[in-house]
Design an enzyme around this catalytic site. Structure first.
Site, PDB file in Angstrom:
ATOM      1  N   HIS A   1       0.619  -1.258  -0.102  1.00  0.00           N
ATOM      2  CA  HIS A   1      -0.017   0.176   0.007  1.00  0.00           C
ATOM      3  C   HIS A   1       0.732   2.085   0.311  1.00  0.00           C
ATOM      4  O   HIS A   1       0.512   1.651  -0.091  1.00  0.00           O
ATOM      5  CB  HIS A   1      -0.636   0.188   1.110  1.00  0.00           C
ATOM      6  CG  HIS A   1      -1.649  -1.227   1.204  1.00  0.00           C
ATOM      7  ND1 HIS A   1      -2.381  -1.159   0.881  1.00  0.00           N
ATOM      8  CD2 HIS A   1      -1.812  -2.159   2.243  1.00  0.00           C
ATOM      9  CE1 HIS A   1      -3.380  -2.945   1.036  1.00  0.00           C
ATOM     10  NE2 HIS A   1      -2.709  -3.171   2.009  1.00  0.00           N
TER      11      HIS A   1
ATOM     12  N   SER B   1      15.140  20.583 -15.950  1.00  0.00           N
ATOM     13  CA  SER B   1      14.012  21.686 -16.435  1.00  0.00           C
ATOM     14  C   SER B   1      14.449  22.786 -17.488  1.00  0.00           C
ATOM     15  O   SER B   1      15.278  23.399 -17.161  1.00  0.00           O
ATOM     16  CB  SER B   1      13.624  21.629 -14.940  1.00  0.00           C
ATOM     17  OG  SER B   1      12.529  23.140 -14.945  1.00  0.00           O
TER      18      SER B   1
ATOM     19  N   LYS C   1      16.559  20.725 -11.411  1.00  0.00           N
ATOM     20  CA  LYS C   1      15.655  19.515 -11.573  1.00  0.00           C
ATOM     21  C   LYS C   1      16.943  18.478 -11.792  1.00  0.00           C
ATOM     22  O   LYS C   1      17.163  18.844 -12.997  1.00  0.00           O
ATOM     23  CB  LYS C   1      14.712  20.100 -11.869  1.00  0.00           C
ATOM     24  CG  LYS C   1      13.830  20.532 -11.195  1.00  0.00           C
ATOM     25  CD  LYS C   1      12.842  19.645 -10.571  1.00  0.00           C
ATOM     26  CE  LYS C   1      12.517  18.848 -10.190  1.00  0.00           C
ATOM     27  NZ  LYS C   1      10.802  19.270 -11.426  1.00  0.00           N
TER      28      LYS C   1
ATOM     29  N   GLU D   1       9.482   8.383 -17.505  1.00  0.00           N
ATOM     30  CA  GLU D   1       8.159   9.136 -17.740  1.00  0.00           C
ATOM     31  C   GLU D   1       7.462   8.958 -19.145  1.00  0.00           C
ATOM     32  O   GLU D   1       5.986   8.781 -19.609  1.00  0.00           O
ATOM     33  CB  GLU D   1       8.253  10.456 -17.942  1.00  0.00           C
ATOM     34  CG  GLU D   1       8.423  11.160 -15.643  1.00  0.00           C
ATOM     35  CD  GLU D   1       8.598  12.501 -16.090  1.00  0.00           C
ATOM     36  OE1 GLU D   1       8.422  13.564 -17.368  1.00  0.00           O
ATOM     37  OE2 GLU D   1       8.814  12.436 -15.001  1.00  0.00           O
TER      38      GLU D   1
ATOM     39  N   LYS E   1      -2.620  -4.767 -38.782  1.00  0.00           N
ATOM     40  CA  LYS E   1      -1.011  -4.146 -39.391  1.00  0.00           C
ATOM     41  C   LYS E   1      -0.612  -2.585 -38.180  1.00  0.00           C
ATOM     42  O   LYS E   1       0.341  -2.605 -38.224  1.00  0.00           O
ATOM     43  CB  LYS E   1      -1.251  -3.507 -40.867  1.00  0.00           C
ATOM     44  CG  LYS E   1      -1.571  -4.532 -41.384  1.00  0.00           C
ATOM     45  CD  LYS E   1      -0.642  -6.001 -41.749  1.00  0.00           C
ATOM     46  CE  LYS E   1      -1.510  -6.602 -42.325  1.00  0.00           C
ATOM     47  NZ  LYS E   1      -3.320  -7.044 -42.435  1.00  0.00           N
TER      48      LYS E   1
END
Length: 333
Positions: A18, A139, A145, A152, A187
């Site tokens: 969790h 960034s 950054k 991603e 295709k």
């Protein structure tokens, strides 16, 4: 993943359920969890290849050919196992495409789940790993950054492969059996799946191969969030305390730690006795992350010896799969 795991068989790390700290594990065990999913993806491709190695040549429009009466010969020449058994099925079915798209989509989902963990591992909050500069970007306005763009983009591309599978199944679901022009959609979906995997697999492999693991950070975090609580319950259960009761005692012990602002490893004898007289000082022998992972010594567990065995078996499987891929001589049509 396997190469990184071999370097971190004994590296302690927090395991999560969790997305909450749960129990200590070895980082190799966590890495190999992902490796096992990819090994199954290769097995799915092998199984799909075996089932799909039938040539449709000779089926003609739908009834078979009155001229090319030996489709088995063209099938053999093109590298198939044999011709399709039914000419209508040969021109009207695309489950071989849909199945390939499922394998590709499943592979992309596994890649996406790995990518999601890489985001967490490389974040400032976790700091488990540091990505190599060649597999990260900065960034445009924030110079501090370091973004995991490869991960991603991989996560984003997974949506294309899932969409391709959905599109193929939707195109097939209402078609009368034999050829229909709708089938040209196969295709686009299949070729895009191949092109997508051809881009993201090498990129993800390079990112993982070059990432640096912060061993000290992982070890420090391996006991944060009371991850050793299960050891208390297990210790009591091994001494005859019913697990439901041991669970309640452990919860009380954690509450006492929270009230005092300490960890389980910092408990004094008086704290143990105050919660339950059966919590004797001997319990401290199990209140270390090393003891916790060593105790999980059953098959498939996180104990370092079991992880080494898992690695050895996985290495054998990967060698077999690699040999299959290198020797592959599939259909050449």
């Amino acid at each position: 993943l396997v190469a990184q795991a071999e370097a971190h068989v004994a590296t302690l790390a927090p395991g999560f359920t969790h997305l909450q700290p749960a129990q200590p594990v070895t980082f190799a065990h966590q890495l190999l969890a992902h490796a096992q999913t990819f090994a199954r993806d290769v097995e799915r491709l092998q199984d799909w290849d075996r089932r799909s190695a039938r040539s449709p040549l000779g089926a003609a429009a739908l009834a078979g050919s009155a001229i090319a009466l030996r489709p088995d010969l063209s099938a053999a020449e093109l590298g198939y196992d044999g011709p399709c058994e039914n000419s209508i099925d040969a021109v009207g079915s695309r489950d071989h495409v849909a199945e390939f798209l499922f394998v590709a989509a499943m592979l992309s989902v596994h890649l996406s789940r790995l990518a999601e963990e890489v985001f967490l591992w490389s974040s400032r909050q976790f700091r488990w790993v540091e990505l190599d500069d060649s597999y990260a970007t900065g960034s445009s306005i924030m110079p501090q950054k370091k973004n995991a763009d490869i991960a991603e983009l991989t996560r984003g591309r997974a949506s294309r492969l899932i969409g391709g599978l959905t599109a193929m199944l939707t195109a097939l679901k209402g078609l009368p059996f034999a050829y229909n022009r709708d089938l040209v959609e196969d295709k686009r979906a299949a070729f895009e799946a191949v092109d997508t995997l051809d881009a993201v697999l090498p990129a993800m492999a390079g990112m993982l191969r070059t990432m640096r693991v912060n061993v000290d950070t992982l070890k420090r975090q391996s006991v944060e969030g009371f991850t050793l609580a299960t050891e208390v319950a297990d210790w009591l259960a091994r001494r005859g305390v019913p697990f439901s009761e041991a669970h309640e005692i452990t919860g009380a012990l954690v509450r006492r730690c929270e009230d005092r602002g300490i960890g389980l490893e910092d408990l004094e004898d008086s704290d143990l006795a105050a919660v339950d007289p059966r919590l004797t000082p001997e319990i401290r022998s199990c209140l270390t992350p090393e003891a916790a992972v060593a105790a999980r010594s059953g098959h498939g567990g996180t104990a370092p010896d079991r992880v080494r065995e898992q690695l050895a078996r996985l290495r054998e499987l990967l060698a077999e799969q690699d040999s299959w891929a290198r020797a592959y001589d599939g259909p050449r049509g």
